[in-house]
Design an enzyme around this catalytic site. Structure first.
Site, short mmCIF file in Angstrom:
data_model
loop_
_atom_site.label_atom_id
_atom_site.label_comp_id
_atom_site.label_asym_id
_atom_site.label_seq_id
_atom_site.Cartn_x
_atom_site.Cartn_y
_atom_site.Cartn_z
N ASP A 57 0.78 -1.35 0.32
CA ASP A 57 0.01 -0.08 0.03
C ASP A 57 0.60 1.16 0.00
O ASP A 57 2.23 1.21 0.19
CB ASP A 57 -1.15 -0.75 1.09
CG ASP A 57 -1.86 1.26 1.43
OD1 ASP A 57 -2.23 1.60 0.71
OD2 ASP A 57 -1.60 1.54 2.52
N LEU A 58 0.21 2.61 -0.26
CA LEU A 58 0.64 3.89 -0.20
C LEU A 58 0.56 4.37 0.54
O LEU A 58 1.84 4.97 1.70
CB LEU A 58 0.86 4.34 -2.23
CG LEU A 58 2.14 5.55 -1.81
CD1 LEU A 58 3.09 5.80 -2.40
CD2 LEU A 58 1.16 6.68 -2.77
N ASP A 59 -0.24 5.10 0.92
CA ASP A 59 -0.49 5.80 2.03
C ASP A 59 -0.71 5.50 3.36
O ASP A 59 -1.49 4.09 3.57
CB ASP A 59 -1.99 6.19 1.74
CG ASP A 59 -1.83 7.55 -0.04
OD1 ASP A 59 -1.26 8.12 -0.49
OD2 ASP A 59 -2.87 7.39 -0.73
N THR A 73 1.22 10.35 3.66
CA THR A 73 -0.31 11.57 3.44
C THR A 73 -1.43 11.08 3.87
O THR A 73 -2.28 12.24 3.55
CB THR A 73 -0.42 10.72 1.38
OG1 THR A 73 -0.43 9.30 1.80
CG2 THR A 73 0.34 11.50 0.67
N LYS A 89 -9.44 5.95 5.71
CA LYS A 89 -8.34 4.94 5.10
C LYS A 89 -8.10 3.67 3.99
O LYS A 89 -8.96 3.11 4.67
CB LYS A 89 -7.16 4.62 6.17
CG LYS A 89 -6.92 5.61 7.42
CD LYS A 89 -5.60 5.97 8.33
CE LYS A 89 -5.51 6.60 9.17
NZ LYS A 89 -4.75 6.36 10.20
N LYS A 117 -11.98 18.13 -3.49
CA LYS A 117 -11.77 17.63 -2.46
C LYS A 117 -9.64 16.78 -2.79
O LYS A 117 -9.32 17.86 -3.01
CB LYS A 117 -12.29 16.30 -1.53
CG LYS A 117 -11.39 15.57 -0.63
CD LYS A 117 -10.05 14.60 -1.33
CE LYS A 117 -9.52 13.96 -0.26
NZ LYS A 117 -8.59 12.92 -1.49
N SER A 119 -1.92 0.62 -4.30
CA SER A 119 -2.36 1.79 -3.61
C SER A 119 -4.06 1.83 -4.55
O SER A 119 -4.01 1.72 -5.49
CB SER A 119 -1.66 3.02 -3.70
OG SER A 119 -2.62 3.82 -3.79
N ALA A 120 -4.81 2.20 -3.52
CA ALA A 120 -6.57 2.56 -4.37
C ALA A 120 -6.21 4.07 -4.82
O ALA A 120 -7.34 4.09 -5.52
CB ALA A 120 -7.64 2.44 -2.98
N LYS A 166 -5.50 7.29 -7.23
CA LYS A 166 -5.12 7.71 -8.52
C LYS A 166 -3.77 8.35 -8.67
O LYS A 166 -3.54 8.35 -9.32
CB LYS A 166 -6.50 7.86 -9.36
CG LYS A 166 -7.46 7.05 -9.12
CD LYS A 166 -8.94 7.68 -10.47
CE LYS A 166 -9.38 6.15 -10.14
NZ LYS A 166 -11.26 6.90 -10.26
N LYS A 225 -10.89 -2.25 -1.90
CA LYS A 225 -10.48 -2.95 -0.70
C LYS A 225 -11.86 -2.09 0.16
O LYS A 225 -12.70 -1.55 0.29
CB LYS A 225 -10.00 -1.86 0.23
CG LYS A 225 -8.12 -1.99 -0.35
CD LYS A 225 -6.87 -1.11 0.09
CE LYS A 225 -5.51 -1.01 -0.96
NZ LYS A 225 -5.02 -0.19 -0.39
N GLU A 269 0.37 -2.95 4.47
CA GLU A 269 -1.38 -1.99 5.17
C GLU A 269 -0.64 -1.30 5.88
O GLU A 269 -0.47 -1.84 7.08
CB GLU A 269 -2.61 -2.38 5.05
CG GLU A 269 -3.25 -3.69 3.39
CD GLU A 269 -4.07 -1.72 3.05
OE1 GLU A 269 -3.56 -0.38 3.41
OE2 GLU A 269 -3.54 -1.47 1.87
N ASP A 270 -1.28 0.02 6.56
CA ASP A 270 -1.43 0.73 7.56
C ASP A 270 -3.39 0.25 8.00
O ASP A 270 -3.73 1.20 9.22
CB ASP A 270 -1.23 1.82 7.34
CG ASP A 270 -2.23 2.80 6.37
OD1 ASP A 270 -2.65 2.73 5.59
OD2 ASP A 270 -2.66 3.67 6.56
C1 BG6 Z 1 -5.92 5.65 -0.74
C2 BG6 Z 1 -6.23 6.02 0.91
O1 BG6 Z 1 -4.89 4.81 -1.04
O2 BG6 Z 1 -6.56 5.91 -1.97
C3 BG6 Z 1 -7.97 6.10 1.05
O3 BG6 Z 1 -5.72 5.74 2.08
C4 BG6 Z 1 -8.31 7.73 -0.35
O4 BG6 Z 1 -7.77 7.77 1.94
C5 BG6 Z 1 -7.79 6.35 -1.41
O5 BG6 Z 1 -8.50 7.80 -0.44
C6 BG6 Z 1 -8.06 7.11 -2.61
O6 BG6 Z 1 -7.13 8.26 -3.28
P1 BG6 Z 1 -6.96 9.49 -4.36
O7 BG6 Z 1 -5.90 10.22 -4.52
O8 BG6 Z 1 -7.11 8.01 -5.70
O9 BG6 Z 1 -8.26 9.78 -4.04
MG MG Z 2 -2.96 3.38 3.32
#
Ligand code: BG6
Ligand code: MG
Length: 223
Positions: free
Chosen positions: A13-15, A21, A49, A82, A120-121, A123, A151, A175-176
């Site tokens: 996972d990234l965030d 982030t 998250k 957002k 990572s979810a 984008k 997820k 993962e966190d």
């Molecule tokens: C996940 C984060 O990695 O990505 C979420 O933990 C976030 O908080 C999701 O909403 C989607 O991210 P993005 O950048 O596509 O809006």
């Molecule tokens: Mg995460």
């Protein structure tokens, strides 16, 4: 659980794992939530998250009892608002934002021949990797736009292993988020959780923070 010897790859996972982030995601979502009259709370913050952008907006609206107040187009506009704020925040990121121990861990994995992919979810993941100067470590990235479910569905971790041409049993997912640990477990991979025991009780292996995540500590925990 798989044995440590079976492990050939890591799906990250990234965030919240590579970099924090979540601070920026939280700031941008909170600003929108408060504008919409939704009261912020810690459970909501934690629940956001790991889940996708539109799932995050739905959770915020549901928390405020406003899930039926907006059309699809209005929701897309809110999520875009957002994201514009979030993208603005991440422009300031540098390699100094890599979480403790992560660079050494990635170098160690690379030196020892483990394969690495990103699940990572977000984008915005390619942008964040670029800001952190870590793009080269992640030649394989699951495209979140290709997913039919986010997820805690296992799809993103299943694809993360497939990109490495490995069986799920040969992969560790890191993962966190609670939703992310559920996704890794459902994909039949070994889950490493970074964070509190309260949130990550389902993780096969857990560390309080990234500085403790080393191959030696993982091997010890899997023994
Ligand atoms: C996940 C984060 O990695 O990505 C979420 O933990 C976030 O908080 C999701 O909403 C989607 O991210 P993005 O950048 O596509 O809006
Ligand atoms: Mg995460």
């Amino acid at each position: 659980m798989a044995t440590f010897k079976q492990i050939k790859g890591f799906v990250f996972d990234l965030d919240g794992v590579i970099t924090d982030t979540s601070l920026y995601h939280t700031k941008a979502w909170r600003q929108l939530a408060e504008k919409l009259g939704v009261t912020w709370n810690k459970d909501l913050e934690e629940g956001l998250k790991g889940i996708s952008r539109m799932d995050s907006l739905e959770l915020i609206l549901k928390t405020g009892g406003k899930e039926n107040d907006y059309s699809h187009d209005e929701k897309v506009a809110l999520a875009t608002e957002k994201n514009t704020n979030y993208v603005n925040e991440i422009k300031q990121m540098t390699p100094a934002n890599i979480l403790p121990g992560i660079k050494d861990f990635l170098d160690d994995l690379r030196d020892k021949g483990y394969l690495i992919s990103l699940a990572s979810a977000s984008k915005n993941a390619p942008t964040v990797l670029k800001q952190l100067q870590l793009t080269d470590y992640f030649p394989k990235v699951v495209d979140p736009a290709s997913l039919s479910k986010g997820k805690p569905d296992p799809e993103i971790y299943t694809k993360g292993a497939e990109l490495l041409n490995l069986a799920p049993e040969q992969c560790i997912g890191v993962e966190d988020a609670e939703a992310g640990i559920q996704a890794i477990n459902a994909a039949n991979e070994t889950s490493v959780g970074i964070g509190s025991a309260k949130t990550l009780s389902a993780a096969d292996v857990r560390f309080d923070d990234t500085s403790q995540m080393t191959l030696a500590n993982i091997e010890k925990a899997m023994a």
